[in-house]
Motif scaffolding. Structure first.
Motif, PDB file in Angstrom:
ATOM      1  N   PHE A  25      43.496  41.421  43.527  1.00  0.00           N
ATOM      2  CA  PHE A  25      44.686  41.645  42.335  1.00  0.00           C
ATOM      3  C   PHE A  25      44.058  42.307  41.097  1.00  0.00           C
ATOM      4  O   PHE A  25      44.319  43.603  40.704  1.00  0.00           O
ATOM      5  CB  PHE A  25      45.954  41.269  42.276  1.00  0.00           C
ATOM      6  CG  PHE A  25      46.414  40.722  43.879  1.00  0.00           C
ATOM      7  CD1 PHE A  25      47.081  41.865  45.067  1.00  0.00           C
ATOM      8  CD2 PHE A  25      46.731  40.026  44.353  1.00  0.00           C
ATOM      9  CE1 PHE A  25      47.035  42.268  46.342  1.00  0.00           C
ATOM     10  CE2 PHE A  25      46.875  39.120  45.704  1.00  0.00           C
ATOM     11  CZ  PHE A  25      47.376  40.311  46.678  1.00  0.00           C
ATOM     12  N   GLN A  42      47.699  46.417  43.217  1.00  0.00           N
ATOM     13  CA  GLN A  42      48.455  45.444  42.899  1.00  0.00           C
ATOM     14  C   GLN A  42      50.196  46.256  43.314  1.00  0.00           C
ATOM     15  O   GLN A  42      49.957  46.684  42.305  1.00  0.00           O
ATOM     16  CB  GLN A  42      48.401  44.960  41.580  1.00  0.00           C
ATOM     17  CG  GLN A  42      48.596  43.557  40.879  1.00  0.00           C
ATOM     18  CD  GLN A  42      48.202  43.172  39.869  1.00  0.00           C
ATOM     19  OE1 GLN A  42      47.707  44.284  38.911  1.00  0.00           O
ATOM     20  NE2 GLN A  42      48.593  41.937  39.654  1.00  0.00           N
ATOM     21  N   GLY A  43      50.435  45.010  43.404  1.00  0.00           N
ATOM     22  CA  GLY A  43      52.429  45.369  43.789  1.00  0.00           C
ATOM     23  C   GLY A  43      53.604  44.991  42.493  1.00  0.00           C
ATOM     24  O   GLY A  43      53.412  44.231  42.020  1.00  0.00           O
ATOM     25  N   ASN A 179      53.940  41.577  53.560  1.00  0.00           N
ATOM     26  CA  ASN A 179      52.943  41.135  52.773  1.00  0.00           C
ATOM     27  C   ASN A 179      51.460  41.164  53.185  1.00  0.00           C
ATOM     28  O   ASN A 179      51.590  40.592  53.728  1.00  0.00           O
ATOM     29  CB  ASN A 179      52.736  41.348  51.044  1.00  0.00           C
ATOM     30  CG  ASN A 179      52.119  41.996  50.938  1.00  0.00           C
ATOM     31  OD1 ASN A 179      51.016  42.241  50.564  1.00  0.00           O
ATOM     32  ND2 ASN A 179      51.781  41.474  49.096  1.00  0.00           N
ATOM     33  N   ARG A 371      45.557  49.561  52.405  1.00  0.00           N
ATOM     34  CA  ARG A 371      47.156  48.980  52.049  1.00  0.00           C
ATOM     35  C   ARG A 371      47.385  49.100  50.389  1.00  0.00           C
ATOM     36  O   ARG A 371      46.016  49.449  49.523  1.00  0.00           O
ATOM     37  CB  ARG A 371      47.041  47.564  51.373  1.00  0.00           C
ATOM     38  CG  ARG A 371      48.882  47.059  51.621  1.00  0.00           C
ATOM     39  CD  ARG A 371      48.790  45.499  50.767  1.00  0.00           C
ATOM     40  NE  ARG A 371      49.197  45.761  49.313  1.00  0.00           N
ATOM     41  CZ  ARG A 371      49.809  44.703  48.561  1.00  0.00           C
ATOM     42  NH1 ARG A 371      49.386  43.477  48.500  1.00  0.00           N
ATOM     43  NH2 ARG A 371      49.402  45.028  46.844  1.00  0.00           N
TER      44      ARG A 371
END
Ligand code: PMP
Ligand code: GLN
Length: 393
Positions: A25, A42-43, A179, A371
């Motif tokens: 990330f 990155q979330g 996730n 992703r």
């Protein structure tokens, strides 16, 4: 992905971290900034959390709630966590006995593993996994055993589960919604896991940080299944549900004996979590039902914009049942693996995404996948999809 990762070349790193590098990330966010790419890696949301939650924290700061919090959480917050969890799971949760507030779910994971797992124990993880699980297992000196979830459905078979449980298994970690696959574990899958946990006397740790982001299926609390309350530690946090990932307020809910173990580690890791932010978190948990409904509706729209856009560009998309991530297969574009594809995306297309091989012990399992995060406003998602058009032949 590049040579600047600090850890891998540093000879003084303890052996428990010898096989770890910089988290994917941090690496992707750095590259996204460097190349001015739209960051769907990155979330973290590109929008802010609700004003009523922020005001509650500001009020707490200004009214002098600025010294150490109670070790296991401010009463105002533990009471709300207990009330919300009791209402949603049907269990009878007592704030003082069952709840521990931590610095994000990340600390809750570390405290749970350090408090409950012994060196040499086996811990079952599903791969792809959120990267801190692997590190937590290593910090506890335990041995991970992996069950691989494969597209298109990421289903788990009874045979895979039965093989993973041995007489050395101490715990199994279940992340639902999951996730990065977006899988929501079905009641049948969780019942099978529960029966194996009981048969082998194994603890379950559940990471439910995306509990309010379910688009299809239902969120089942493993702890609520028959005989599981006494052997499950349920973890969650504020960050995703209230778009406040930087606050790092999380919690662990478990029966008293397990809670004592989690607190044992928590008190020496951080002792307590930021006091005023706990007041904000308490206000958040008082949000009306409409907040959670709007939240899910907005995310459904973001999900649809992204998955339709990705499909139109030529990806094979695996639509997520939950979370704010989507996995897609990039094979049609002709790259050797996910790392090469993501490098091209960031440097030439101007969109950052995560190469999922970082989430697998068997990295090749993730080589065809990429992703994308959709915790971004619709304008940003559309701008990313526009840039992705350049992938078309
Ligand atoms: N678990 C999962 C599955 C996640 O995706 C994340 C990402 N932030 C975390 C835990 C960490 O949560 P927190 O920010 O509350 O530490
Ligand atoms: N959970 C977030 C993700 O999966 C990132 C958290 C982190 O940066 N450690 O993207």
């Amino acid at each position: 992905m590049d040579d600047s990762s600090i850890q891998t070349t540093h000879s003084r790193i303890a052996t428990r971290f010898a096989s770890f590098g910089e988290t994917i990330f941090a690496e992707i966010s750095r590259l996204a900034l460097q190349h001015d790419a739209i960051n769907l890696g990155q979330g973290f949301p590109n929008f802010d959390g609700p004003a009523f939650v922020k005001h509650a924290t500001v009020d707490a700061v200004l009214s002098g709630h600025n010294q150490y919090a109670r070790m296991f959480g401010m009463p105002v917050l533990t009471e709300r966590i207990a009330a919300q969890f009791s209402r949603r799971s049907g269990l009878n949760i007592e704030p003082d006995q069952h709840v521990t507030v931590t610095s994000g779910c990340t600390e809750a994971l570390a405290a749970t593993f350090l408090g409950l797992v012994n060196p040499g124990d086996e811990v079952i993880l599903f791969e792809p996994y959120y990267d801190s699980y692997r590190a937590c297992v290593a910090m506890a000196g335990a041995t991970p055993k992996f069950i691989t979830l494969r597209p298109p459905k990421f289903a788990v078979s009874e045979a895979q589960l039965r093989t993973a449980f041995t007489d050395r298994t101490r715990a199994i970690l279940i992340n639902t919604p999951h996730n990065p696959t977006g899988k929501v574990f079905s009641r049948a899958e969780l019942e099978l896991i529960a029966s194996l946990c009981k048969q082998h006397n194994v603890l379950a740790v559940t990471d439910e940080v995306y509990e309010h982001l379910v688009f299809e299926g239902e969120h089942v609390f493993l702890a609520s299944l028959d005989g599981m309350a006494e052997r499950t530690v349920t973890l969650s946090s504020l960050g995703k549900t209230f778009s406040l990932t930087g606050w790092k307020i999380g919690w662990a809910v478990a029966q008293p004996e397990l809670t004592r173990a989690v607190r044992m580690a928590h008190q020496y890791l951080t002792f307590a979590t930021a006091t005023p932010l706990q007041f904000g978190a308490a206000a958040a948990l008082d949000a009306p039902q409409s907040y959670f409904e709007t939240f899910r509706r907005q995310y459904t729209e973001r999900r649809d914009v992204l998955i339709e856009g990705l499909s139109a560009v030529g990806f094979t998309v695996y639509p997520p049942m939950g979370t704010y991530f989507v996995l897609a297969d990039h094979s049609t574009f002709g790259f050797s693996d996910d790392v090469a594809f993501c490098k091209h995306l960031i440097e030439k297309v101007g969109v950052a995404a995560i190469p999922p091989s970082a989430f697998y012990e068997h990295r090749a399992e993730g080589a065809k996948l990429v992703r994308f995060a959709f915790c971004k406003d619709v304008d940003m998602l559309r701008a990313a999809v526009d840039r992705l058009q350049s992938l078309k032949p």
